[in-house]
Design a protein around this motif. Structure first.
Motif: not given
Lengths: 437, 320
Positions: A378, A399-401, A426, B239-243, B245, B298
């Protein structure tokens, strides 16, 4: 004289014409196939040839019966006079039984794990096999000789049957290799080689980089060719996927050989160094002879590593060479990209700092071109995103995971799988913008 | 939207033209599709923008309002379109869309059937995947929805790749004329199990079906029906997890007990940064501007879509 020449060239023509089919439905000689043993328990890539051998357990099987069979056909192990062989089976239509298992009054309270419940010995089972008993017959015998089978809870019975089927009557499904199945197979067996890109992450990369026919996609593929192949699959022989690299030698894209690409698609897979792509518009030195030399490098590379992915059980006794992907980009193409810019970018550079690469590579994209950068860590992506923001090089940065969970769906027994992959990588995505105005 | 029309493909050289569809980007969550016309004017909270100022500029550039505020003009992509289209129904989003297209093994030249059309979010991505020679047949029982979808596909320039028909797939099944022609079928229906037998008829052998359902009960019934003609039945949730920053100034403070000397001479060493202090008291007491370092960090966004639907995939058995 003429006549005989015609005859000898015929079979080859046939093979070629089959390979040119954009969406082949039959496994022909020389094509790459994915063998799925027992519903995904084992996934093995092989190249079909009459001499190709495949090992299940301790037994070797010829892949010859698969030549000419439609993709999706199912094979079972049979024993005949000349030993064991794979034989195509047509599935019997099952009526869906939705008996209510919850009401089963049996349970496993009387089961004792003492290895005494099976009356048949290993020797007896082996003897049955030698006599040509089918897998199903062995399983029937096992049930008949099990002291506990009848007492088991219905679900336990099903589990028992499945376990025995896998052992004594293994099924092999002939599958077409697609980006999806290739990614899954590698992720399962050699995830490090593809930088731990899970199939959902790969699909995101292709989507976020807007990969479609007639686009010129720039890739930095340090994951063995998985991304290059996946992009080429979506281009269908139009546009270009251009693999770019730092330094002097392009990264290996061996995995492209696993896909059954037509020559038309292969021609669209090219490489060019970052230096060549970013140098101002002038003649590129040593353009002509380099094409040849880089091509012969590739051949060697491939024959070493293509074998490595193939499960140790498979030996290709007669390797039929697929066309070599990854020629050097033509001068015209490079000039075209300098003038127009690439239409999108995918980076999957495992051992590189994304920012260091991105700042050199992003300017090669057209304005408004989307990009997707993969990384298994990340922090470097966060830094890259921050720098892109600060430099006002891109917008819509994110940024997506991805998170992927599979479910077991069975009557009254639906739940998520007990084991799951908890990480698929990521993705930093965004849109390149013009910094002038 | 798609570069099949080489005149519309992205390029440094190509300027915005009268009649282009552009996405006006204010912020990642404020975007709007606009058809460029010579006399057109876009008005937003920053003032107004004359389209005539845009014509000739390359896509991906800033344009300014009469008040000097700017927006970006972007080329439409299926992803941006999904964010700006008018929602006539619940739509599919990027994670599901990406996964569906990949798992259905859709490549250029494929024939894909879809029901319902809904707002056309998935159809747009399917069209992108089958281009230039394939085709998407999309069915919706809602007349008006189908008409709106057709208009949208006209606007985004993909109408040659997508045919929208009004038809109740659950009740009537897919039309006979497509029998055995489909490489893949996508179902987003309240009772998908009713459409499964017809979908099986439409598919080529070894073709893949996907059913999207928000509820597990729907999945349960669909899977029961699928088992008679399909193999490799698998159900997923993606699903998506977004971050987020952020660059933050963090105090790098020596652990109590360590000499101040060492800190000053050696500068902040990597090992010391681990002792980041969140505790204001210590940070303040040691305050010294040279001890504050900027760090990019992040963390996952606090809120996310928790559920969209279950995706069930199955492959038609090969019987020939």
């Amino acid at each position: 004289m003429e006549h005989s020449e015609d005859q000898t060239s015929m079979p080859e023509k046939n093979i070629n014409s089959k390979r040119q089919d954009p969406n082949p439905r039959f496994a022909s000689e020389g094509c790459s196939v994915l063998l799925d043993v027992n519903d995904g328990d084992r996934l093995v890539f092989a190249r079909l040839s009459p001499g190709a051998i495949f090992k299940i357990g301790n037994t070797k099987y010829s892949l010859k019966p698969m030549i000419g069979a439609p993709f999706g056909s199912l094979f079972q192990v049979e024993t005949g006079e000349e030993g064991s062989f794979l034989s195509r089976v047509l599935p019997i239509k099952k009526e869906s039984s939705s008996s209510n298992v919850i009401d089963d009054v049996r349970d496993n309270r009387e089961l004792i794990d003492d290895n005494e419940s099976q009356n048949l010995t290993a020797e007896e089972i082996e003897a049955m096999r030698r006599d040509g008993a089918k897998g199903d017959e062995i399983i029937e015998a096992l049930i008949a000789n099990s002291k506990t089978f009848d007492k088991k809870f219905q679900l336990s019975q099903e589990k028992y049957l499945l376990k025995k089927q896998k052992k004594y009557a293994p099924k092999v499904l002939l599958r077409r290799p697609f980006a999806r199945s290739i990614c899954e197979a590698y992720f399962k067996k050699y995830p490090a080689r593809i930088g731990f890109i899970r199939v959902d992450a790969l699909s995101l990369l292709l989507t976020m980089a807007n990969v479609t026919a007639y686009s010129d996609v720039l890739v930095v593929d340090m994951v063995g060719g998985l991304v290059t192949g996946a992009v080429a699959e979506r281009l269908g022989g139009t546009g270009y996927v251009c693999n770019t690299y730092k330094g002097n030698s392009p990264y290996s894209v061996d995995m492209v050989r696993m896909f059954n690409f037509t020559d038309k698609v292969i021609e669209r897979i090219v490489h060019s160094s970052i230096h060549e792509l970013s140098s101002p518009k002038t003649a590129l030195p040593e353009e002509n002879n380099q094409q040849e030399s880089s091509k012969s490098d590739m051949i060697e590379d491939i024959s070493v590593t293509a074998e490595a992915i193939v499960d140790d059980g498979v030996t290709e006794s007669k390797i039929i060479k697929a066309p070599q992907p990854g020629a050097k980009a033509s001068k015209e193409a490079v000039e075209m990209w300098k003038e127009n810019g690439f239409s999108s970018l995918i980076m999957a550079a495992q051992d590189q700092d994304p920012w260091t690469l991105a700042k050199d590579v992003l300017p090669l994209l057209s304005y408004s071109a989307p990009f997707a950068i993969y990384h298994q860590y990340l922090q470097p992506l966060a830094t890259c995103m921050h720098n892109l923001q600060q430099g006002k090089m891109a917008i819509n940065l994110q940024i997506t995971e991805p998170w992927l969970r599979e479910y077991q769906v069975l009557p009254s027994r639906t739940h998520p799988h007990m084991q799951m992959s908890s990480f698929g990588g990521y993705v930093l995505s965004g849109i390149r913008i013009s910094t002038t105005t | 939207m798609l570069p099949t029309d080489s005149n519309k493909a992205l390029s440094f050289k190509r300027g915005i033209q009268d009649g282009d569809l552009v996405i006006v980007y204010e912020r990642h969550d404020v975007m709007k599709p606009v058809k460029v016309t010579k006399d057109g004017v876009l008005q937003n909270r920053f003032g107004f923008y004359k389209h005539s100022d845009w014509i000739g500029k390359p896509l991906g550039t800033k344009v300014f309002s009469n008040k000097g505020k700017f927006v970006y003009l972007l080329a439409p992509t299926p992803e941006l379109w999904t964010l700006v289209l008018s929602h006539r129904t619940q739509i599919l989003y990027i994670a599901d869309i990406s996964f569906v297209v990949m798992y259905l093994e859709v490549v250029p030249g494929c024939v894909v059937l879809e029901s319902g059309t809904g707002s056309g979010s998935l159809s747009t991505s399917l069209a992108r995947a089958v281009a230039p020679t394939g085709h998407v047949y999309s069915f919706d029982y809602h007349e008006q929805r189908a008409a709106c979808a057709r208009e949208d596909f006209e606007m985004t320039g993909i109408s040659s790749l997508v045919t929208v028909e009004v038809r109740d797939i659950q009740g009537q099944g897919f039309p006979e004329k497509l029998s055995g022609l489909a490489d893949s079928v996508f179902l987003d229906l309240p009772q998908p199990w009713l459409a499964v037998p017809s979908a099986a008829k439409m598919l080529k052998e070894d073709g893949v079906l996907c059913s999207f359902s928000p509820c597990i009960e729907q999945v349960q019934r669909t899977c029961e029906v699928l088992r008679s003609d399909f193999i490799e039945i698998r159900t997923f949730e993606v699903l998506l997890r977004t971050y987020e920053v952020k660059e933050m100034k963090v105090e790098t403070v020596a652990v109590i007990g360590e000499s101040q000397d060492e800190e000053d001479n050696g500068g902040p060493r990597p090992s010391k940064r681990k002792h980041l202090s969140n505790n204001g008291d210590y940070a303040v007491s040691h305050d010294n501007s040279s001890n504050a370092t900027s760090v990019v960090m992040a963390r996952p966004c606090s809120e996310a879509r928790g559920h969209t639907g279950y995706l069930t995939f199955a492959r038609l058995q090969c019987l020939s």
